[in-house]
Design a protein around this motif. Structure first.
Motif, PDB file in Angstrom:
ATOM      1  N   ARG A 173     -12.285  44.980  17.492  1.00  0.00           N
ATOM      2  CA  ARG A 173     -13.173  43.847  17.645  1.00  0.00           C
ATOM      3  C   ARG A 173     -14.285  43.878  16.604  1.00  0.00           C
ATOM      4  NH1 ARG A 173     -15.633  42.598  23.478  1.00  0.00           N
ATOM      5  NH2 ARG A 173     -13.420  42.201  23.832  1.00  0.00           N
ATOM      6  N   HIS A 174     -14.645  45.066  16.152  1.00  0.00           N
ATOM      7  CA  HIS A 174     -15.776  45.185  15.243  1.00  0.00           C
ATOM      8  C   HIS A 174     -15.351  45.558  13.827  1.00  0.00           C
ATOM      9  CE1 HIS A 174     -18.712  44.520  18.393  1.00  0.00           C
ATOM     10  NE2 HIS A 174     -17.974  45.283  19.154  1.00  0.00           N
ATOM     11  N   VAL A 175     -14.116  45.275  13.482  1.00  0.00           N
ATOM     12  CA  VAL A 175     -13.645  45.346  12.101  1.00  0.00           C
ATOM     13  C   VAL A 175     -13.236  43.936  11.714  1.00  0.00           C
ATOM     14  CG1 VAL A 175     -11.912  46.295  10.539  1.00  0.00           C
ATOM     15  CG2 VAL A 175     -12.861  47.723  12.361  1.00  0.00           C
ATOM     16  N   ILE A 176     -13.959  43.328  10.794  1.00  0.00           N
ATOM     17  CA  ILE A 176     -13.781  41.897  10.539  1.00  0.00           C
ATOM     18  C   ILE A 176     -12.375  41.567  10.081  1.00  0.00           C
ATOM     19  CG2 ILE A 176     -14.461  40.066   8.900  1.00  0.00           C
ATOM     20  CD1 ILE A 176     -17.301  40.784   9.358  1.00  0.00           C
ATOM     21  N   SER A 177     -11.732  42.480   9.362  1.00  0.00           N
ATOM     22  CA  SER A 177     -10.375  42.200   8.909  1.00  0.00           C
ATOM     23  C   SER A 177      -9.397  42.063  10.068  1.00  0.00           C
ATOM     24  CB  SER A 177      -9.898  43.312   7.961  1.00  0.00           C
ATOM     25  OG  SER A 177      -9.875  44.566   8.635  1.00  0.00           O
ATOM     26  N   LYS A 178      -9.800  42.500  11.264  1.00  0.00           N
ATOM     27  CA  LYS A 178      -8.944  42.394  12.447  1.00  0.00           C
ATOM     28  C   LYS A 178      -9.401  41.284  13.400  1.00  0.00           C
ATOM     29  CE  LYS A 178      -7.647  47.286  12.362  1.00  0.00           C
ATOM     30  NZ  LYS A 178      -6.258  47.053  11.977  1.00  0.00           N
ATOM     31  N   TRP A 179     -10.420  40.547  13.010  1.00  0.00           N
ATOM     32  CA  TRP A 179     -10.891  39.459  13.872  1.00  0.00           C
ATOM     33  C   TRP A 179      -9.870  38.336  13.934  1.00  0.00           C
ATOM     34  CZ3 TRP A 179     -16.760  37.942  13.693  1.00  0.00           C
ATOM     35  CH2 TRP A 179     -17.536  39.063  14.029  1.00  0.00           C
ATOM     36  N   THR A 180      -9.868  37.641  15.047  1.00  0.00           N
ATOM     37  CA  THR A 180      -9.067  36.431  15.219  1.00  0.00           C
ATOM     38  C   THR A 180      -9.999  35.318  15.692  1.00  0.00           C
ATOM     39  OG1 THR A 180      -8.531  36.798  17.556  1.00  0.00           O
ATOM     40  CG2 THR A 180      -7.094  37.852  15.918  1.00  0.00           C
ATOM     41  N   THR A 181      -9.445  34.138  15.896  1.00  0.00           N
ATOM     42  CA  THR A 181     -10.268  33.036  16.397  1.00  0.00           C
ATOM     43  C   THR A 181     -10.800  33.338  17.799  1.00  0.00           C
ATOM     44  OG1 THR A 181      -8.189  31.968  17.058  1.00  0.00           O
ATOM     45  CG2 THR A 181      -9.213  31.213  15.017  1.00  0.00           C
ATOM     46  N   LYS A 182     -10.090  34.167  18.551  1.00  0.00           N
ATOM     47  CA  LYS A 182     -10.576  34.551  19.874  1.00  0.00           C
ATOM     48  C   LYS A 182     -11.877  35.335  19.752  1.00  0.00           C
ATOM     49  CE  LYS A 182      -9.297  37.073  24.084  1.00  0.00           C
ATOM     50  NZ  LYS A 182      -8.254  37.891  24.759  1.00  0.00           N
ATOM     51  N   THR A 183     -11.976  36.199  18.742  1.00  0.00           N
ATOM     52  CA  THR A 183     -13.201  36.949  18.510  1.00  0.00           C
ATOM     53  C   THR A 183     -14.348  36.007  18.181  1.00  0.00           C
ATOM     54  OG1 THR A 183     -11.760  38.607  17.460  1.00  0.00           O
ATOM     55  CG2 THR A 183     -14.136  38.968  17.325  1.00  0.00           C
ATOM     56  N   LEU A 184     -14.070  35.012  17.349  1.00  0.00           N
ATOM     57  CA  LEU A 184     -15.115  34.049  16.985  1.00  0.00           C
ATOM     58  C   LEU A 184     -15.623  33.298  18.209  1.00  0.00           C
ATOM     59  CD1 LEU A 184     -13.697  32.447  13.690  1.00  0.00           C
ATOM     60  CD2 LEU A 184     -15.337  34.314  13.914  1.00  0.00           C
ATOM     61  N   VAL A 185     -14.702  32.898  19.087  1.00  0.00           N
ATOM     62  CA  VAL A 185     -15.090  32.157  20.286  1.00  0.00           C
ATOM     63  C   VAL A 185     -16.025  32.997  21.150  1.00  0.00           C
ATOM     64  CG1 VAL A 185     -14.226  31.178  22.450  1.00  0.00           C
ATOM     65  CG2 VAL A 185     -13.058  30.668  20.300  1.00  0.00           C
ATOM     66  N   GLU A 186     -15.785  34.314  21.199  1.00  0.00           N
ATOM     67  CA  GLU A 186     -16.661  35.190  21.976  1.00  0.00           C
ATOM     68  C   GLU A 186     -18.095  35.166  21.450  1.00  0.00           C
ATOM     69  OE1 GLU A 186     -14.912  39.025  21.944  1.00  0.00           O
ATOM     70  OE2 GLU A 186     -13.183  38.444  23.167  1.00  0.00           O
TER      71      GLU A 186
END
Length: 412
Positions: free
Chosen positions: A49-62
């Motif tokens: 969750r805290h590595v930006i290269s692994k973020w998804t749109t779900k992370t952004l929504v959070e």
């Protein structure tokens, strides 16, 4: 039982040493083993969750960040950047800028091709593209000669106009020459299929960098500077593919950052979007799913979108349009999707200090993909790209300092 609050932030390797040491806590050995087995999975998920290269749109929504459902026109996008540029750039746009735009429309009357994966096996296609590129380069040289014949009519008498013209023509030639090298590399890598994919991605990135210099933009690779953003109790690192920085007198600001979309992403079908779509009855999207079924989700994966949104967030505080706006773009092959995100200071503070977001939301606006190798699409980008190039070079002062100003200072 040992403090779970202390153990939560200890890396697994320290827990392993503690488990083997002779010092025991008050918990039973079975409880310790159970907790130890459970922690690696929790730590791994938390790290993702805290590595930006692994973020998804779900992370952004959070974090209260979403992409707009529909794209805006490149004209509306350019007007937005133009209005914000007036607030942060005290340089006046030169009249010669309109001449440069005219030269682009009259001199860059070509469309180039980039062989796709399925056509890479055809040597004839690459040979035809190479021949076409040589002809375009010869035609451009003839165009430059015609301009020089009527030099005063087009360039006037100001020395900087001539300097900009020669720099511009040199950068166009550099772009066309690199395009030929790109075709050569694609040709040579065909026999070495295991080299073709990484070669292609690196060359596409460099092709865009060379293209951007036509507009006096100065790109740099993202790993030149690692940006770090604190989210709650965690530090997130950001390394975009390319940055365009503005060297103003106050600080080194980010004018625009770029994320490259890999060619092997599921374009144009987004499997995540399709799976959500099929779960609804009758093939219709529910209200909760409509935000994920927007335009950009159909052309880019949720991973690329999540990473790009995270990079926009990380670059926000150092943006040339800080503290409320940051500009970016996504390269999908030779197509550009321009983006910008606006965020209130209160929203950013909640993300930074609380590590979560409640009651705040920010939107990422974007354009439709524009292929900079195609004449029609390229012409639509001229206003925006020349504006960004003008800002980055502080009204071209960084490229060509005014000799008259230096002369006055030396005589003072």
């Amino acid at each position: 039982m040992a403090s779970t609050e202390e153990e939560r932030f200890k890396p697994p390797k320290f827990k392993r040493k503690r488990q083997m040491s002779s010092v025991h806590d008050s918990s039973s050995s079975s409880d310790t083993a159970t907790n130890y087995r459970a922690r690696p999975k929790k730590s791994h998920l938390h790290a993702d969750r805290h590595v930006i290269s692994k973020w998804t749109t779900k992370t952004l929504v959070e974090y209260g960040i979403t992409y707009d459902n529909n794209p805006i026109s490149i004209e509306e996008f350019s007007a937005k950047i133009q209005s914000r540029a007036r607030e942060v750039c005290d340089k006046k746009m030169p009249d010669f800028l309109s001449i440069l735009k005219m030269l682009c429309k009259r001199g860059l009357i070509f469309s180039l091709e980039v062989p796709e994966k399925e056509t890479l096996k055809s040597l004839d296609i690459i040979s035809d593209s190479m021949t076409k590129a040589r002809k375009i380069l010869n035609d451009f040289d003839a165009f430059i000669n015609d301009i020089l014949i009527k030099e005063e009519e087009y360039l006037g008498k100001e020395w900087r106009n001539k300097a900009l013209f020669f720099a511009w023509s040199h950068n166009v030639r550099s772009f066309l020459n690199y395009y030929k090298k790109f075709l050569d590399k694609m040709n040579s890598s065909m026999t070495e299929s295991w080299l073709a994919k990484p070669d292609r991605e690196a060359c596409l990135k460099e092709l865009f960098m060379v293209f951007s210099k036509i507009f006096f933009l100065e790109p740099e690779l993202g790993d030149k500077e690692v940006k770090r953003l604190i989210i709650g109790s965690h530090v997130v690192s950001c390394i975009p593919d390319i940055r365009f920085t503005w060297l103003n007198t106050i600080q080194r600001s980010v004018l625009m950052m770029l994320t490259e979309a890999k060619k092997d992403e599921p374009f144009p079908e987004n499997r995540q979007f399709e799976s959500r779509k099929t779960k609804t009855s009758g093939g219709n999207l529910s209200d909760s799913d409509q935000t994920f079924g927007n335009y950009i989700h159909r052309i880019l994966s949720i991973n690329v979108l999540g990473q790009h949104g995270g990079e926009l967030l990380s670059e926000l505080r150092s943006s040339a349009f800080a503290p409320t706006m940051v500009v970016g773009c996504i390269c999908k092959g030779t197509e550009i999707i321009f983006t910008y995100m606006e965020m209130t200071q209160n929203h950013l503070n909640k993300i930074v200090y609380d590590g979560k977001c409640e009651g705040e939301s920010s939107l990422i606006r974007y354009t439709k993909p524009l292929n900079y190798l195609m004449e029609e699409d390229r012409n639509k980008c001229l206003d925006l790209l020349f504006l960004l190039g003008f800002m980055q070079t502080s009204g071209y002062e960084d490229l060509y300092p005014n000799p008259e100003g230096r002369l006055k200072r030396s005589n003072a």
